[in-house]
Structures are given as structure tokens and as C-alpha cells.
Design an enzyme around this catalytic site. Structure first.
Site, PDB file in Angstrom:
ATOM      1  N   ASP A 104      -9.327   2.079  -2.901  1.00  0.00           N
ATOM      2  CA  ASP A 104      -8.095   1.089  -2.154  1.00  0.00           C
ATOM      3  C   ASP A 104      -7.638   2.949  -1.342  1.00  0.00           C
ATOM      4  O   ASP A 104      -7.676   3.539  -1.619  1.00  0.00           O
ATOM      5  CB  ASP A 104      -7.165   0.598  -2.901  1.00  0.00           C
ATOM      6  CG  ASP A 104      -6.868  -0.523  -2.065  1.00  0.00           C
ATOM      7  OD1 ASP A 104      -6.163  -0.629  -1.711  1.00  0.00           O
ATOM      8  OD2 ASP A 104      -6.607  -1.732  -3.877  1.00  0.00           O
ATOM      9  N   ASP A 200      -6.032  -1.190   2.508  1.00  0.00           N
ATOM     10  CA  ASP A 200      -4.402  -1.723   2.942  1.00  0.00           C
ATOM     11  C   ASP A 200      -4.021  -1.678   3.750  1.00  0.00           C
ATOM     12  O   ASP A 200      -4.170  -0.980   4.683  1.00  0.00           O
ATOM     13  CB  ASP A 200      -3.743  -0.838   1.878  1.00  0.00           C
ATOM     14  CG  ASP A 200      -2.783  -1.655   1.145  1.00  0.00           C
ATOM     15  OD1 ASP A 200      -3.118  -2.330   0.536  1.00  0.00           O
ATOM     16  OD2 ASP A 200      -1.450  -1.135   1.552  1.00  0.00           O
ATOM     17  N   GLU A 254      -8.671  -5.239   4.420  1.00  0.00           N
ATOM     18  CA  GLU A 254      -7.251  -6.713   4.229  1.00  0.00           C
ATOM     19  C   GLU A 254      -5.923  -6.309   5.449  1.00  0.00           C
ATOM     20  O   GLU A 254      -5.799  -5.422   6.155  1.00  0.00           O
ATOM     21  CB  GLU A 254      -5.894  -5.719   3.269  1.00  0.00           C
ATOM     22  CG  GLU A 254      -5.248  -6.847   3.041  1.00  0.00           C
ATOM     23  CD  GLU A 254      -4.043  -6.141   2.263  1.00  0.00           C
ATOM     24  OE1 GLU A 254      -3.525  -7.416   0.940  1.00  0.00           O
ATOM     25  OE2 GLU A 254      -3.351  -5.125   2.407  1.00  0.00           O
ATOM     26  N   HIS A 326      -4.562  -9.179  -7.052  1.00  0.00           N
ATOM     27  CA  HIS A 326      -3.242  -8.109  -7.225  1.00  0.00           C
ATOM     28  C   HIS A 326      -2.153  -8.753  -6.751  1.00  0.00           C
ATOM     29  O   HIS A 326      -0.858  -8.507  -7.155  1.00  0.00           O
ATOM     30  CB  HIS A 326      -3.042  -7.352  -7.665  1.00  0.00           C
ATOM     31  CG  HIS A 326      -3.648  -6.537  -6.583  1.00  0.00           C
ATOM     32  ND1 HIS A 326      -4.116  -7.030  -5.509  1.00  0.00           N
ATOM     33  CD2 HIS A 326      -2.769  -5.936  -5.497  1.00  0.00           C
ATOM     34  CE1 HIS A 326      -4.158  -6.046  -3.823  1.00  0.00           C
ATOM     35  NE2 HIS A 326      -3.045  -5.624  -4.068  1.00  0.00           N
ATOM     36  N   ASP A 327      -2.229  -9.501  -5.609  1.00  0.00           N
ATOM     37  CA  ASP A 327      -0.993 -10.118  -4.682  1.00  0.00           C
ATOM     38  C   ASP A 327      -1.040 -11.494  -4.781  1.00  0.00           C
ATOM     39  O   ASP A 327       0.213 -11.897  -3.900  1.00  0.00           O
ATOM     40  CB  ASP A 327      -1.387  -9.323  -3.510  1.00  0.00           C
ATOM     41  CG  ASP A 327      -0.630  -8.179  -3.287  1.00  0.00           C
ATOM     42  OD1 ASP A 327      -0.728  -7.709  -4.373  1.00  0.00           O
ATOM     43  OD2 ASP A 327      -2.016  -7.824  -2.007  1.00  0.00           O
TER      44      ASP A 327
END
Ligand code: GLC
Ligand code: CA
Length: 582
Positions: A104, A200, A254, A326-327
Site C-alpha cells: 500500500d 491510497d 484507489e 478493509h473499508d
């Protein structure tokens, strides 16, 4: 697959990825926190799913204001997770097993405990003064996580911008020194052997000059038009792309709130700087912008989002496919049914894995983990859940507000992985850092390994089928009956071969229509989530209902609750005529 389709640059197209959020994956040293020792021990398991790569959510040192997305050192490993040497062991072992590893890259912001920020806040004339976005007077922007987007710093006597939490100051990407830092960080990990990055909130890194006031239309996002897809975004990403081009590296961005139109600029043509993007349209079939603004689930909305992206990128770009990370809360609890747990968990797998693109599976998704329901807001730890609870719908009674958190919290995706039915779900010998979902005795890897019809084994079947079929990898996507509000039916076709994927999102039996193209053709049933054995075992009400419906309806071409079927048609075969029934 063909030479041209599988050229070196496109290795990611035939892959599928598994996302690991290390803190909750597996605890190797018994302190209650998942770590890279635990990951190392589970690499064979990950490989056994049939995936070809791992994406690690941030594992760098971090004060954990946003669980790793607030980084205080880009070149090390969080001591909770292990050491750089342990990471290298994981990396090498993953490579030995034939899996790629992507990291990430979080460069929209750092932690306020990063040395750059510690220096920057000291004053206006040190080498790091312009690494962040400082102003004498704040504008009216809201942050996405914690109130206003500006925080006053008394040392420096100015406000700094934070689009996320207060402890996540935004970097000033207009400063060439900051961009140089990013490129150096990329090289550091690429030189070590990692294969790429998940970048990200990458569409937020360039802010509009002058930072104009936003027009409030929804809480939290009023400044977004001025920091999403900003004026220099393609120039900056182009610089990062050049670094990647020196390696055989892969970039996945993302893109919160990204539209198909703006995504095309990142994914195609002369400004192409990313291989894929995580879009969010399909995550809004039961909510408005964020899960916290909940709406009843709409299948038609979901299908529209899927199809929009599939059609737009056909022949031009490549999709990143996902239903969980994870969000987001767990997908069975959202788009499926906890009651028809196995049925909807398996159907949802097939609803996205066979679309055109590279599938991502989030830890626990493959065993059908569901949302956790905690008794009090004090038990939740995610900064955005806590802010939401204390900021919105304040006139509602606390129980109703807590229910909103049950539906929306990112913490549901972050409960410890359920490995077996023993203490702490086999995640750790000690008390885990966060609550284990009480359903772990039923929902766990060990139990599902033994059951040929489990969600876990269904994921394996889907990935294997996809991998071995040129039509499922590269075939054209067509949706049938887009207005139907209980069935999602899509086709993948290449040359004379077509797959028809028929997903029921209904708790009641439904009869699918057959698209005209397939009339008079016989399809071979290659995958179904209702196996004979599952009808015979004793799973109480659901099994009973299944059985009844099966007996009554199966032969008449009905789909049972949340049934999915995948048929293969070969148009060159002189296949037996079978009428218009499926
Ligand atoms: C991304 C991450 C999320 C994080 C946010 C801020 O959306 O996936 O977990 O909170 O960016 O870094
Ligand atoms: Ca540990």
C-alpha cells in the site's frame, strides 16, 4: 492464453489477489495482534485459494489513528508486525509459491508523527516547511473523518489541511521535493523485490490552486470538487509511472468517488498512469456515498454500476473487481443474507469473479465472515465510525444510531480472521486486540476445508474456472435483462464460446428467462452453489426450505434462494436442442 493477450506488461490480467490486513490475520508470536510471523505460516493457505498475489494493507510504523493509513516511517515495518527481515522472508516465500506482492502506497498524507511533519510544524523556514499544506486562514472544507479539514498548530501559528483524520496531515504534492520522496520510497520497495503498489486515495493528491471554498451539498464532501482529480494529477502520476516503468511493476489506484469518465484518463490513452482502479459505484447499492447513509439494497442499482464499468473499459482498460476490503462492512450482511449465509456467500462470489477484470478477495470474505454487532459505541475503534456516531442523526435514539454503526462500520471487516472453532477462533493464544465475531464456531477455515460445498471451496472453484477459461478471462461482457430486480445475468463470450452466469438475489424461487441468443442451445452446467449433498444434510430451516423448493421447482427451471448457475455454451458444437428452458 494467446501471446498477444498475455504480453509481459499485462501479467496482472490473469491474476487474482488476496488482501491481507495484517493486524487481524494471524498472530504468530502470541501477543494478540496479527503479524508477519502469522502471515508467513499462512502463505500456503493463501496460495491454496488459487490466488496469484497478495496486497498488504499498510504494515509500516504508524500510531494507528487510522490503523496503518497514518504512516510515520515509509521504510520500515511496524514493530507490532515484525521486522524488515521478517517482511523479506514473507516476500521471498510468497515469490517461491508463485505469488506477487503489492504494498500500500499512502502518499496523500502522512501521520502527524512522521519526522517530516514534526519538522514542518516547527516553523516556516526549515527544509520541511512546504512539505504540507499550511494556511493562515482555513477555508470551509470538511474532512472525511473528523470534523473540519483544518487544524490549528500553535507552534507554527498556522492551520494545516487534513482531508482525513486530524492525525493525517495532507502532503503538499505541488512541492517537487515531496514528489521526489514518493519516488524514492517506491524505489526502496521495488528494489527489495515487491511487485507493485495499491495507491491510497490517489485521485486526491493534487489540490486546486488557491483552495477555494466548497459548496456544501453533503456533509464531509464539500471540498471534494477541489481535491479530487485535481489540476496536476496526471502530471504527478506520470512521474510515478516512470519509476514503475523501470521495473516490471504494477499500479492499482484507489479512486474514491471516481466516475467512469474521469477514470478513463488514469487507465487509458496518453495520460495512462495506472493499470487498474478501485471504483466505488458498485459499493453504493445500499447506501448513498457512505454506508452510514443507508438505503434498502437495490439489485438494479448494483447491476447498473457493474455494467457501466464493464462496458466503458471494454477493449480500452482493465477493471479491478472487488466486493470487500478493509473499508466496507461484510458483503453477505449487505447484499446477501445472513440467513441464507452459504447460498448468498457463494452466489456473491460468482457475481463478480467472472466479470472481466482482476478479482480481489479480502481476508475472511472467502469463508463468508459477516458483520459484528457490538453492544456499545465505546467498543468500536474505527475513527470514521466514531465520528459518524457523534456527528449525524443526533436526534435519533442511541439504539437506532448504534444500528447504523452495525450496518456501516469498517470495524466489521477488521475482526480477527476465523481459522477454527477453538479459543479466539485460532487467531491468537492471547486475548485478541479486537473482538472475534461470535459466529466463529460455524464460520471458520477448518470447518469449511472439510465441506466440499463450503463458501471457501466455492471460491476455489470460481478462481480455478476463471483461470482455465479464455472466455472468462478475456471474453466480452454482456448483461441480460438489466431491469430484472431479482436476477443478475451476465455473459462472457469469446469466439464460439459463451458463459452465462445467472445469479439469484432473491429469497424466493425465481424463474430466469433465457436470452434469445441461447434459444435452442444446450448449455453445460459447469458450476452451481446448490450441490446435492447440501440438500441432504441437516441444516435446519434453510436446508428444509431448500429441499422443499428443490423438489417442487428445480425441474421447472426455477432458481432456489440465492442460487447461482454458470452454463457453458459452445456455438460450434452441434449440441442437442433443448428448447428455451435453461
Ligand atoms: C483509503 C483507505 C482507508 C483510509 C483512507 C485514508 O480509503 O483504504 O482505509 O482510511 O484511505 O488513508
Ligand atoms: Ca503478534
Amino acid at each position: 492464453m494467446t501471446e498477444q493477450m498475455n504480453s509481459k506488461k499485462d501479467w496482472y490480467k490473469e491474476m487474482s489477489f488476496y488482501q491481507i490486513w495484517v493486524r487481524s490475520f494471524a498472530d504468530g508470536n502470541g501477543d494478540g495482534i496479527g503479524d508477519l510471523y502469522g502471515v508467513y505460516d499462512k502463505l500456503e493457505y493463501v496460495k491454496s485459494l488459487g490466488v496469484d498475489g497478495i496486497w498488504f494493507s499498510p504494515i509500516y510504523p504508524s500510531p494507528n489513528a487510522d490503523y496503518g493509513y497514518d504512516i510515520s516511517d515509509y521504510r520500515d515495518i511496524h514493530p507490532d508486525f515484525g521486522t524488515l527481515d521478517q517482511f523479506k522472508k514473507v516476500l521471498n516465500r510468497a515469490h517461491e509459491l508463485g505469488m506477487k506482492v503489492i504494498m500500500d502506497l499512502v502518499v496523500n498524507h502522512t501521520s502527524d508523527e512522521h519526522p517530516w511533519f514534526k519538522e514542518s510544524r516547527k516553523g516556516r523556514d526549515n527544509p520541511y516547511s512546504d512539505y504540507y499544506i499550511w494556511r493562515d486562514k482555513p477555508n470551509n472544507w470538511d474532512s472525511l473523518f473528523e470534523g473540519k479539514a483544518w487544524e490549528y498548530d500553535s507552534n507554527r501559528g498556522q492551520y494545516y489541511l487534513h482531508i482525513f483524520a486530524k492525525k493525517q496531515p495532507d502532503l503538499n504534492m505541488d512541492n517537487p521535493k515531496v514528489r521526489q520522496e514518493v519516488k524514492d520510497i517506491m524505489r526502496f520497495w521495488l528494489d527489495m523485490g515487491v511487485d507493485g503498489f495499491r495507491e491510497d486515495v490517489i485521485n486526491f493528491i493534487s489540490k486546486k490552486e488557491g483552495l477555494p471554498n466548497g459548496v456544501p451539498f453533503l456533509p464531509a464532501v464539500n471540498g471534494m470538487p477541489y481535491y479530487k482529480d485535481g489540476p496536476h494529477i496526471h502530471e504527478y502520476l506520470g512521474e510515478f509511472r516512470k519509476v514503475c516503468n523501470e521495473y516490471d511493476c504494477f499500479q492499482l489506484g484507489e479512486g474514491p468517488m471516481t466516475t467512469v469518465r474521469s477514470a478513463m484518463k488514469y487507465l487509458t490513452g496518453p495520460t495512462k498512469s495506472l493499470d487498474m482502479m478501485f471504483s466505488f459505484d458498485h459499493m453504493m447499492a445500499d447506501c448513498l456515498y457512505t454506508e452510514y447513509i443507508h438505503r434498502p439494497f437495490s439489485l438494479v442499482k448494483l447491476k447498473k454500476a457493474f455494467t457501466k464499468w464493464q462496458i466503458a473499459l471494454e477493449g480500452k482498460g482493465w477493471n479491478a473487481l472487488y466486493l470487500e476490503n478493509h473499508d466496507h462492512p461484510r458483503i453477505i450482511s449487505r447484499y446477501g443474507s445472513e440467513h441464507f449465509w452459504r447460498e448468498s456467500g457463494t452466489m456473491l462470489a460468482a457475481s463478480y469473479i467472472f466479470q472481466k477484470g482482476t478479482p480481489f478477495i479480502y481476508q475472511g470474505q472467502e469463508i463468508g465472515m459477516t458483520n459484528i454487532r457490538l453492544m456499545s459505541i465505546d467498543q468500536y475503534v474505527d475513527v470514521s465510525s466514531i465520528t459518524n456516531y457523534y456527528t449525524y442523526h443526533l436526534r435519533e435514539d442511541p439504539e437506532r444510531r448504534l444500528h447504523r454503526i452495525h450496518l456501516s462500520s469498517r470495524d466489521s471487516a477488521r475482526t480477527p480472521m476465523q481459522w477454527n472453532g477453538s479459543k479466539n477462533a485460532g487467531f491468537s493464544q492471547s486475548d485478541p486486540w479486537f473482538y472475534v465475531n461470535p459466529n466463529y464456531k460455524r464460520v471458520n477455515v477448518e470447518t469449511e476445508e472439510k465441506d466440499p460445498d463450503s463458501i471457501l471451496n466455492f471460491y476455489r472453484k470460481c478462481l480455478q474456472l476463471r483461470k482455465n477459461s479464455a472466455a472468462l478471462l478475456y471474453g466480452r461482457y454482456t448483461e441480460h435483462f438489466p431491469k430484472d430486480n431479482s436476477i443478475y445475468m451476465y455473459e462472457r463470450s469469446l469466439d464460439d464460446e459463451s458463459y452465462l452466469i445467472i445469479c439469484s438475489f432473491s429469497r424466493l424461487p425465481v424463474k430466469p428467462k433465457k436470452p434469445e441468443k441461447f434459444w435452442g442451445k444446450h448449455g453445460e452446467l459447469v458450476l452451481c452453489n446448490y450441490a446435492q449433498s447440501s440438500l441432504e444434510d441437516d441444516r435446519g430451516f434453510v436446508a428444509h426450505l431448500e429441499k422443499e423448493i428443490a423438489e417442487l421447482e428445480h425441474t421447472k427451471g426455477y432458481l432456489r434462494p440465492y442460487e447461482v448457475r454458470v452454463y457453458r455454451y459452445r456455438f460450434s458444437d452441434d449440441a442437442a436442442e433443448s428448447g428455451n428452458a435453461l
